[in-house]
Design an enzyme around this catalytic site. Structure first.
Site, PDB file in Angstrom:
ATOM      1  N   ASP A 233      17.413  -2.559   6.264  1.00 37.91           N
ATOM      2  CA  ASP A 233      18.190  -1.663   5.281  1.00 37.91           C
ATOM      3  C   ASP A 233      19.702  -2.167   4.941  1.00 37.91           C
ATOM      4  OD1 ASP A 233      15.684  -0.377   5.025  1.00 37.91           O
ATOM      5  OD2 ASP A 233      16.577   1.509   5.665  1.00 37.91           O
TER       6      ASP A 233
ATOM      7  N   ARG B 193      14.740  -7.658  -0.324  1.00 40.27           N
ATOM      8  CA  ARG B 193      14.164  -6.622  -1.358  1.00 40.27           C
ATOM      9  C   ARG B 193      15.642  -6.205  -2.048  1.00 40.27           C
ATOM     10  NH1 ARG B 193      15.077  -1.735   2.133  1.00 40.27           N
ATOM     11  NH2 ARG B 193      13.201  -2.223   3.065  1.00 40.27           N
TER      12      ARG B 193
END
Ligand SMILES: Cc1cc2nc3c(=O)[nH]c(=O)nc-3n(C[C@H](O)[C@H](O)[C@H](O)COP(=O)(O)OP(=O)(O)OC[C@H]3O[C@@H](n4cnc5c(N)ncnc54)[C@H](O)[C@@H]3O)c2cc1C
Length: 308
Positions: free
Chosen positions: A133, A183
């Site tokens: 992340d 992402r």
């Protein structure tokens, strides 16, 4: 940045509220909208249903900015055990981790050693990708450097980039190389206007520009791009651009958070695109949950409804 978003993001960082709010019963009830439960077993039950519908699943254990390095070891051991459970159940579930939950603030070398153990186990037992992340901007450069270092050991690692940061155009050019797994999200933290677009319309525009840049590369088989957004208008623009570039549907992968626009995601999968859902679990949900409220302050009405 709009005022309710600013307040909610400030609340997400406040340590006093971090202790008080999770104890409130109506808040505990309201979080069910965004997570199937606090345990990995509840997450697995939800994942099994999604996988049956051809929806991919990624797990993340909630928690960030730990203050004792011993906690990082517990998180690492948790992920290693979880990988075995996923393997035994023969489920294709990926993992996404937060570096500050694995000691990034405290001892980067220990954090690296733990990530290396997790990534090796993911490769050996699940054969898929471990995602990292992206947290607040004070971590951006360090996270990118860390990702590149992990990638020299193991290629099955992916990174998240945030469209609200001005720097992301350059970061993307740097990272969009062979075997990249990226992402793209809009960004969920409170950032200064000197480093991030303050207006949503500019963030959306930058997201689309970055997406176009990625689409140009998407046909290279070693590259995997995930569009992490619930923004249907943006998604349809990306699809339109992909059609224009003659990119086939299976190259496009959209990822959403559990409980948000999941019917639309299912519809995308029915239309032939790849879709996956990120399921969060664990009891350290406060900061994460406040960021979800900040993304859509109308969610506060949902919390208030639970009082009654
Ligand atoms: C798979 C995935 C991974 C992510 N990982 C990261 C990360 O590593 N780092 C990071 O900074 N951020 C991450 N995010 C969060 C992201 O940065 C945004 O804050 C979040 O996705 C909201 O932006 P949006 O793209 O959905 O667009 P928005 O324009 O905010 O939302 C579009 C529409 O989606 C719906 N929606 C969006 N959010 C909510 C919500 N909370 N509740 C209800 N409806 C909502 C609304 O209908 C809204 O109109 C991730 C998001 C996703 C989907």
């Amino acid at each position: 940045m709009n005022i309710s978003r600013t307040i909610l993001l400030w609340m997400s960082e406040n340590s006093l509220l971090k202790n008080k709010i999770p104890k409130l019963k109506f808040v505990r009830k309201a979080i069910k909208k965004f997570m199937p439960g606090e345990t990995e077993y509840e997450a697995i039950l939800a994942a099994e249903k999604l996988l049956k519908d051809d929806i991919g699943v990624t797990f993340t254990k909630l928690g960030e900015n730990i203050t004792q390095i011993a906690e990082a070891e517990k998180v690492k051991n948790h992920y290693l055990q979880l990988i075995q459970i996923i393997k035994n159940k023969k489920l294709n579930i990926e993992l996404s981790i937060k570096l500050t939950q694995l000691g990034f603030d405290l001892d980067e070398e220990v954090c690296f050693k733990y990530c290396e153990e997790i990534i090796n186990s993911v490769k050996l037992n699940l054969g898929n990708t471990l995602f990292i992340d992206m947290e607040g901007s004070s971590y951006t450069q360090r996270t990118i450097d860390f990702y590149k270092r992990l990638k020299t050991i193991n290629q099955n690692v992916g990174i998240c980039l945030q469209a609200y940061l001005y720097r992301t155009q350059n970061d993307l050019s740097d990272l969009l190389v062979e075997n990249s797994k990226i992402r793209l999200v809009k960004g969920a933290y409170r950032e200064a206007k000197e480093i991030a677009y303050p207006l949503k319309k500019d963030v959306d525009k930058n997201y689309l520009d970055l997406s176009k840049k990625m689409l140009m590369k998407i046909k290279e088989n070693s590259i995997r791009i995930i569009f992490g957004t619930h923004d249907d208008i943006l998604i349809e623009k990306i699809i339109k651009e992909a059609k224009y570039l003659n990119i086939s549907k299976e190259h496009l992968e959209f990822q959403m958070l559990y409980g948000i626009k999941n019917e639309y995601l299912k519809d995308l999968v029915k239309r032939g695109y790849k879709g996956s859902i990120l399921i969060a679990y664990g009891n350290s949900w406060y900061a994460w949950y406040m960021r979800r409220l900040a993304e859509r302050p109308a969610n506060i009405w949902f919390v208030l409804k639970n009082i009654f």
